[in-house]
Write a protein that holds these residues in place. Structure first.
Motif, PDB file in Angstrom:
ATOM      1  N   THR A  57      45.090  60.550  77.953  1.00 32.77           N
ATOM      2  CA  THR A  57      45.076  59.247  77.287  1.00 32.77           C
ATOM      3  C   THR A  57      44.817  58.132  78.288  1.00 32.77           C
ATOM      4  N   LEU A  58      45.419  58.217  79.475  1.00 29.46           N
ATOM      5  CA  LEU A  58      45.179  57.205  80.501  1.00 29.46           C
ATOM      6  C   LEU A  58      43.723  57.234  80.971  1.00 29.46           C
ATOM      7  N   SER A  59      43.160  58.427  81.102  1.00 25.27           N
ATOM      8  CA  SER A  59      41.748  58.534  81.465  1.00 25.27           C
ATOM      9  C   SER A  59      40.867  57.925  80.371  1.00 25.27           C
ATOM     10  N   ALA A  60      41.236  58.183  79.124  1.00 24.65           N
ATOM     11  CA  ALA A  60      40.474  57.607  78.005  1.00 24.65           C
ATOM     12  C   ALA A  60      40.564  56.085  78.026  1.00 24.65           C
ATOM     13  N   ALA A  61      41.756  55.552  78.284  1.00 25.28           N
ATOM     14  CA  ALA A  61      41.927  54.093  78.337  1.00 25.28           C
ATOM     15  C   ALA A  61      41.034  53.499  79.422  1.00 25.28           C
ATOM     16  N   SER A  62      40.963  54.153  80.549  1.00 24.01           N
ATOM     17  CA  SER A  62      40.105  53.684  81.638  1.00 24.01           C
ATOM     18  C   SER A  62      38.635  53.685  81.207  1.00 24.01           C
ATOM     19  N   GLN A  63      38.204  54.775  80.580  1.00 18.84           N
ATOM     20  CA  GLN A  63      36.812  54.874  80.112  1.00 18.84           C
ATOM     21  C   GLN A  63      36.525  53.818  79.049  1.00 18.84           C
ATOM     22  N   LEU A  64      37.489  53.586  78.157  1.00 22.51           N
ATOM     23  CA  LEU A  64      37.298  52.583  77.104  1.00 22.51           C
ATOM     24  C   LEU A  64      37.162  51.186  77.700  1.00 22.51           C
ATOM     25  N   GLY A  65      37.974  50.905  78.714  1.00 18.94           N
ATOM     26  CA  GLY A  65      37.866  49.614  79.382  1.00 18.94           C
ATOM     27  C   GLY A  65      36.504  49.432  80.010  1.00 18.94           C
ATOM     28  N   LYS A  66      36.020  50.473  80.669  1.00 17.80           N
ATOM     29  CA  LYS A  66      34.697  50.416  81.321  1.00 17.80           C
ATOM     30  C   LYS A  66      33.572  50.303  80.294  1.00 17.80           C
ATOM     31  N   ALA A  67      33.806  50.856  79.100  1.00 18.63           N
ATOM     32  CA  ALA A  67      32.772  50.848  78.056  1.00 18.63           C
ATOM     33  C   ALA A  67      32.799  49.560  77.238  1.00 18.63           C
TER      34      ALA A  67
END
Length: 195
Positions: A57-67
């Protein structure tokens, strides 16, 4: 436990999250990577692998922020924090996300709310005290960074009142208050307390 590990590995590999964790899907595909990570996190959660769920979930949050999907990143971070209320590292991650979106008031309220909620957690008293102390320390830092010296000093005084034997903390408060023009406030507080 071995079954859960095998199932998690299967779920992770079958939806491509392993590739995402190893380095992403490539330029411009952050939202897709985040979706895969959230699917893997959901699978890990169903298997009751909370550590893996949080990592994904933390990795997803990071990717979502970058996207460029800050609402989705914030939702993912709130999901992790809901599983770990009062944990300063997760509060910090969400607070940073809020700051990136210029939500300073909401960020400070997040710390205050988490600090208030720690007392209600079903944890041993010592653990609740440790969580509260760490959140209070980090909130003081956030107040300081936001230029809200008076709020920082007041919260710092509260923290010192709870553990007055920390001489370094008292000296740091005096120095900070003096530089912020609030030295008299701190001096008066300790003068009243000494009576």
């Amino acid at each position: 436990d071995a079954f859960a590990h095998v199932m998690e590995q299967y779920l992770t590999e079958s939806i491509g999250a392993r590739e995402v964790l190893a380095g992403g899907l490539g330029e411009g595909r952050g939202a897709e990577a985040a979706a895969l990570l959230l699917q893997a996190a959901d699978g890990a959660q169903r298997l009751r692998n909370n550590e893996r769920t949080d990592e994904l979930t933390l990795s997803a949050a990071s990717q979502l922020g970058k996207a460029g999907k800050p609402d989705d990143a914030e939702r993912a971070l709130r999901a992790v924090l809901a599983r770990h209320p009062g944990e300063a590292r997760y509060v910090d991650l969400l607070a940073d996300q809020l700051l990136r979106r210029s939500k300073q008031t909401e960020m400070l309220a997040l710390y205050r709310d988490q600090l208030a909620g720690v007392a209600k957690l079903p944890l041993p008293e010592r653990r609740r005290k440790d969580l509260a102390q760490e959140l209070r320390r980090r909130l003081v830092e956030r107040y300081r960074s936001a230029g809200q010296a008076r709020d920082a000093v007041e919260l710092w005084l509260t923290a010192i009142n709870r553990s007055p034997d920390n001489r370094q903390e008292v000296e740091d408060l005096y120095e900070y208050a003096r530089l912020a023009g609030l030295g008299k406030r701190v001096h008066d507080h300790f003068a009243r307390a000494a009576k």
